[in-house]
Design an enzyme around this catalytic site. Structure first.
Site, short mmCIF file in Angstrom:
data_model
loop_
_atom_site.label_atom_id
_atom_site.label_comp_id
_atom_site.label_asym_id
_atom_site.label_seq_id
_atom_site.Cartn_x
_atom_site.Cartn_y
_atom_site.Cartn_z
N ASP A 177 1.11 -6.63 1.09
CA ASP A 177 1.92 -5.52 0.59
C ASP A 177 2.99 -6.08 -0.34
OD1 ASP A 177 3.73 -3.46 0.26
OD2 ASP A 177 3.79 -2.92 2.37
N ASP A 208 3.62 2.60 -6.16
CA ASP A 208 4.87 3.23 -6.62
C ASP A 208 5.59 3.88 -5.44
OD1 ASP A 208 6.80 4.21 -8.34
OD2 ASP A 208 5.49 5.66 -9.34
N GLY A 262 -5.80 1.82 -9.15
CA GLY A 262 -5.86 2.80 -8.07
C GLY A 262 -6.07 4.19 -8.64
N1 AR6 Z 1 1.08 -3.51 -2.32
C1 AR6 Z 1 0.22 -4.05 -3.23
N2 AR6 Z 1 -0.75 -3.34 -3.84
C2 AR6 Z 1 -0.83 -2.02 -3.53
C3 AR6 Z 1 0.04 -1.39 -2.61
C4 AR6 Z 1 1.03 -2.19 -2.01
N3 AR6 Z 1 1.91 -1.69 -1.13
N4 AR6 Z 1 -0.32 -0.09 -2.53
C5 AR6 Z 1 -1.36 0.10 -3.35
N5 AR6 Z 1 -1.70 -1.07 -3.94
P1 AR6 Z 1 -1.93 2.62 -7.75
P2 AR6 Z 1 -2.19 2.92 -10.67
C6 AR6 Z 1 -2.74 -1.36 -4.95
O1 AR6 Z 1 -2.71 3.86 -7.51
O2 AR6 Z 1 -3.66 2.91 -10.56
C7 AR6 Z 1 1.13 6.40 -8.78
O3 AR6 Z 1 1.16 7.70 -8.29
C8 AR6 Z 1 -3.96 -0.47 -4.96
O4 AR6 Z 1 -4.93 -0.96 -4.05
O5 AR6 Z 1 -0.72 2.39 -6.92
O6 AR6 Z 1 -1.53 2.07 -11.73
C9 AR6 Z 1 2.06 6.20 -9.98
O7 AR6 Z 1 3.22 6.98 -9.88
C10 AR6 Z 1 -4.44 -0.62 -6.40
O8 AR6 Z 1 -5.32 -1.73 -6.50
O9 AR6 Z 1 -1.42 2.53 -9.30
C11 AR6 Z 1 1.18 6.63 -11.11
O10 AR6 Z 1 1.18 8.04 -11.24
C12 AR6 Z 1 -3.17 -0.95 -7.19
O11 AR6 Z 1 -2.15 -1.17 -6.20
C13 AR6 Z 1 -0.18 6.17 -10.71
O12 AR6 Z 1 -0.18 6.14 -9.29
C14 AR6 Z 1 -2.71 0.12 -8.13
O13 AR6 Z 1 -2.94 1.41 -7.60
C15 AR6 Z 1 -0.46 4.77 -11.20
O14 AR6 Z 1 -1.78 4.42 -10.88
#
Ligand code: AR6
Length: 172
Positions: A12, A36, A121
């Site tokens: 995390d 986020d 994500g």
């Molecule tokens: N630690 C590390 N990695 C993480 C964690 C964590 N705690 N939580 C999720 N991931 P995403 P995006 C990974 O959806 O695709 C939001 O609503 C996850 O497995 O967080 O850039 C923002 O406000 C994935 O591989 O970000 C935007 O609206 C990666 O983080 C939108 O999502 C990114 O997933 C951004 O989407």
């Protein structure tokens, strides 16, 4: 350029003891789900209050705030591209996210920085391609800059971890 500056961890990003963690935000910078949401929950409400004063952020760019209740002193918020099939400049925009975060870290003379897999994500960027871009941009940065001594790719599950391990082996 030193490959030993790069590491991958399964876990995390909010728990990382580094100078700055990168947030995969949206252009409002006002929070969301995924990483986020986790960062805003762990940092506390002061983070949102500071983000409210930033006036948003364009895709491919980045802005820095304090880390508040996080172990990290700073959060670098970047806005990754939404994956639309690959013909809408997604790769260049994603590369630009990494470059912008790295440039801010150099300006601030940070020593350690942790990245999540930006855009992979909610924004649906294919993981393999995204990891290649992440690792390539970090390599290019390290070839020209010596400010950072530790760059951590934080992988939220084992599948992501394996993909990064492979990407690092291929690019370095
Ligand atoms: N630690 C590390 N990695 C993480 C964690 C964590 N705690 N939580 C999720 N991931 P995403 P995006 C990974 O959806 O695709 C939001 O609503 C996850 O497995 O967080 O850039 C923002 O406000 C994935 O591989 O970000 C935007 O609206 C990666 O983080 C939108 O999502 C990114 O997933 C951004 O989407």
């Amino acid at each position: 350029m030193d490959k030993n500056k790069i590491s991958i961890v399964l876990g995390d990003i909010t728990k990382q003891n580094v100078d700055a963690i990168v947030n995969a935000a949206n252009s409002s910078l006002l929070g969301g789900s995924g990483v986020d949401g986790a960062i805003h929950r762990a940092a506390g409400p002061e983070l949102l209050a500071e983000c409210c004063r930033l006036g948003g952020c364009k895709t491919g760019e980045a802005k820095i705030t304090k880390g508040y209740n996080l172990p990290a002193k700073w959060v670098i918020h970047t806005v990754g591209p939404v994956w639309n099939g690959g013909n809408y400049g997604e790769a260049e925009l994603l590369a630009s996210c990494y470059r912008s975060c790295l440039a801010i870290s150099a300006e601030k003379n940070l020593k350690s920085l942790a990245f999540p897999a930006i855009s992979t994500g909610v924004y649906n960027y294919p993981m393999l391609d995204a990891a290649k871009i992440a690792v390539t941009e970090v390599r290019k940065f390290l070839e020209k800059n010596s400010s950072l001594s530790t760059i951590v790719f934080v992988c939220f599950n084992e599948k992501i971890y394996d993909i990064y391990r492979q990407a690092i082996a291929n690019v370095f």
